[in-house]
Motif scaffolding. Structure first.
Motif, PDB file in Angstrom:
ATOM      1  N   LEU A  47       0.839  -1.206   0.000  1.00  0.00           N
ATOM      2  CA  LEU A  47       0.000   0.000   0.000  1.00  0.00           C
ATOM      3  C   LEU A  47       0.877   1.260   0.000  1.00  0.00           C
ATOM      4  N   ALA A 111      -7.340   2.082   4.305  1.00  0.00           N
ATOM      5  CA  ALA A 111      -7.604   0.626   4.339  1.00  0.00           C
ATOM      6  C   ALA A 111      -8.515   0.251   5.495  1.00  0.00           C
ATOM      7  N   ASP A 115      -8.947  -5.472   4.102  1.00  0.00           N
ATOM      8  CA  ASP A 115      -8.131  -5.221   2.911  1.00  0.00           C
ATOM      9  C   ASP A 115      -6.785  -5.903   3.152  1.00  0.00           C
ATOM     10  N   THR A 119      -6.342 -10.108   1.817  1.00  0.00           N
ATOM     11  CA  THR A 119      -5.301 -10.044   0.782  1.00  0.00           C
ATOM     12  C   THR A 119      -4.082 -10.851   1.223  1.00  0.00           C
ATOM     13  N   PHE A 199      -8.865  -4.130  -2.006  1.00  0.00           N
ATOM     14  CA  PHE A 199      -8.491  -2.852  -1.395  1.00  0.00           C
ATOM     15  C   PHE A 199      -9.659  -1.905  -1.603  1.00  0.00           C
ATOM     16  N   TYR A 206     -15.286   1.462  -1.846  1.00  0.00           N
ATOM     17  CA  TYR A 206     -14.155   2.388  -2.055  1.00  0.00           C
ATOM     18  C   TYR A 206     -14.466   3.761  -1.461  1.00  0.00           C
ATOM     19  N   SER A 209     -10.986   5.357  -0.139  1.00  0.00           N
ATOM     20  CA  SER A 209     -10.016   5.606  -1.224  1.00  0.00           C
ATOM     21  C   SER A 209     -10.636   6.517  -2.299  1.00  0.00           C
ATOM     22  N   GLU A 220      -6.699   0.105  -6.347  1.00  0.00           N
ATOM     23  CA  GLU A 220      -6.766  -1.250  -5.782  1.00  0.00           C
ATOM     24  C   GLU A 220      -5.930  -2.228  -6.606  1.00  0.00           C
ATOM     25  N   VAL A 223      -2.202  -1.764  -6.003  1.00  0.00           N
ATOM     26  CA  VAL A 223      -1.716  -2.312  -4.727  1.00  0.00           C
ATOM     27  C   VAL A 223      -1.633  -3.838  -4.832  1.00  0.00           C
TER      28      VAL A 223
END
Ligand SMILES: O=C(O)C[C@H](Nc1ncnc2c1ncn2[C@@H]1O[C@H](COP(=O)(O)O)[C@@H](O)[C@H]1O)C(=O)O
Length: 469
Positions: A47, A111, A115, A119, A199, A206, A209, A220, A223
């Motif tokens: 990130l 985040a 996330d 992930t 993300f 979202y 972000s 996203e 990342v």
């Protein structure tokens, strides 16, 4: 009683079934709690890297975070969690404490915890599959392929319902598992590649972000690309559950193939059958009270482990359900997937060891075949009679088998005693007669099929075999 640390562990997977130090190191790299935190930290780093590339975080931020992560310890994160009661906030706080004030705001920027968690899990299971699970499974697969090839022509009685049926070859018996395991390995490979990250923030829309980026989906992707992952089509607070469900299903159904193989091999070791044997060390004990016993303990162990871990699939199916944009009821339950992988790998290691030393008792396999030799030609005899025009061939041969059971005579000898059947016999070709006279030739294309299967997987997995096809 004195105890050693290793035996203070509660899960048998941490002592009894992974006793060697290398085992811990190998599996721990992906499956331990240290690994859980390490992979989560790697996502936090990805990130910051993208934020720096996009000019939001300072240029020095990635290097600072990388250094912070190197210094980070699991103990530290756990101590912080004792205060925050939130594991990801604890990780974030620990990283933040180790970086400069300018970098600090960009740790975990926009985040939500999952996330990071989802992930990181996709990443570590994908890596575990590629670097650990698949190579180990392919090693086992290769040892089965070698047995199949070596034994492709060894006639064995086929068994259905536990009864003698018609002949196969021992290689063909093993080729079944070469095909089934091969296909499962390919499935693990495919499903591990389909694991996704996210993300997309606290509800997947979202929201956070989106304040900073016109293209939060692109952000996203960037990342996740740092980590070699892709997003799913839709996320809530968590990733879509199904890629993980499918991946674990591939693992569990692979385990089931190992258990099925073990069951078959175990039955072939029954005293009355004794067609194969497990290698027995010179000091090994079979029974605490019956010194002569040589028990199939390895195959029994694999089935037993499978019984303990196969039902975990039900939990994974239950983890497909999460209320609205998420609830936390999949959190504790999904922490047991590493154990399932460790159990599978314990079974794989055991079977690889046992398979490479599998002893095939040539005499017993022949003796068992001979036992019902006169009966097993009932099928080809009836079919050949039918093809030669006999109007009720099945019934005629069924009656012959009843007679054969009461006498010492073979079906062929009984055919010779019947004028009617003699007439049909005269219509058989020499090759067809041979199948009745020499039942060991009635193996269909067992040997060719074995070679074909072995060759197929040898090409796909690209390995050399001791006995080349
Ligand atoms: O980004 C967020 O955090 C959003 C937040 N939801 C949460 N997301 C992720 N983790 C959370 C959440 N809530 C709690 N926790 C922490 O999860 C840990 C659960 O521990 P365990 O039950 O042992 O698996 C344990 O450490 C919990 O504290 C929300 O309100 O939607």
């Amino acid at each position: 009683m004195q105890t050693r640390d290793i035996f203070a562990n509660i899960s048998p997977l941490d002592h009894r079934y992974s006793r060697r130090k290398e085992n811990f190191e190998e599996l721990g790299k992906y499956l331990s709690e240290n690994a859980t935190i390490e992979f989560q930290a790697e996502v936090e780093l990805a990130l910051v890297k993208v934020l720096a590339v996009r000019g939001m975080a300072p240029k020095k931020a990635p290097a600072e975070v990388e250094k912070a992560i190197e210094e980070l310890t699991t103990e530290e994160v756990y101590a912080e969690e004792a205060k925050t009661k939130h594991n990801i906030r604890a990780l974030v706080n620990c990283i933040q404490k180790k970086v400069s004030e300018e970098t600090r705001p960009y740790i975990h920027f926009t985040a939500t915890s999952y996330d990071i968690v989802d992930t990181a899990n996709s990443l570590r299971y994908q890596k575990a599959a590629k670097e650990l699970i698949l190579p180990k499974l392919k090693e086992l697969h290769k040892s089965w392929a070698e047995i199949a090839l070596r034994e492709k022509d060894r006639v064995q009685i086929g068994r259905t319902h536990g009864q003698h049926a018609v002949p196969v070859t021992f290689g063909f018996t093993i080729a079944e598992y070469v095909a089934r395991l091969g296909e499962r390995i390919a499935e693990i490979e495919a499903k591990s590649e389909k694991l996704v990250g996210k993300f997309a923030g606290a509800v997947g829309a979202y929201n956070a972000s989106g304040i900073f980026f016109e293209d939060p989906e692109e952000f996203e992707k960037e990342v996740l690309a740092e980590l070699g992952l892709k997003p799913g089509e839709h996320s809530t607070q968590i990733v879509q559950a199904e890629p993980m469900t499918d991946f674990v299903h591939a693992l569990v159904s692979t385990f089931s193939v190992l258990a099925a193989f073990s069951d078959d091999m175990r039955h072939l070791q029954r005293s009355e059958i004794a067609e194969i044997g497990e290698h027995f060390g010179k000091d090994q004990v079979g029974s605490s009270t019956m010194p002569h016993k040589r028990n199939p303990i390895n195959y029994e162990n694999v089935k037993s482990l499978w019984k303990a871990f196969m039902p975990q699939m039900t939990t994974v199916y239950m983890d497909q359900l999460s209320e609205h944009q998420r609830d936390l009821t999949n959190s504790a339950s999904s922490r047991f997937i590493p154990e399932l992988i460790a159990a599978l790998l314990s079974a794989v290691a055991r079977l690889t060891r046992v398979s490479s030393k599998m002893a095939v008792d040539q005499e017993n396999i022949k003796k068992n075949f001979e036992q019902n030799k006169k009966m097993i030609v009932a099928e080809p005899l009836y079919i050949l009679l039918a093809a030669a025009g006999h109007p009720d061939a099945h019934e005629a041969v069924r009656k012959l088998t009843l007679k054969a059971q009461k006498t010492d005579l073979s079906l062929k000898e009984l055919v010779d005693q019947s004028e009617e059947l003699q007439g049909y016999w005269g219509k058989f070709t020499e090759n067809q007669k041979e199948l009745i006279l020499e039942p060991e030739k009635y193996t269909g294309i067992a040997a060719q099929k074995t070679e074909k299967i072995v060759k197929n997987w040898q090409r796909k997995f690209n390995y050399d075999l001791k006995t080349e096809v």
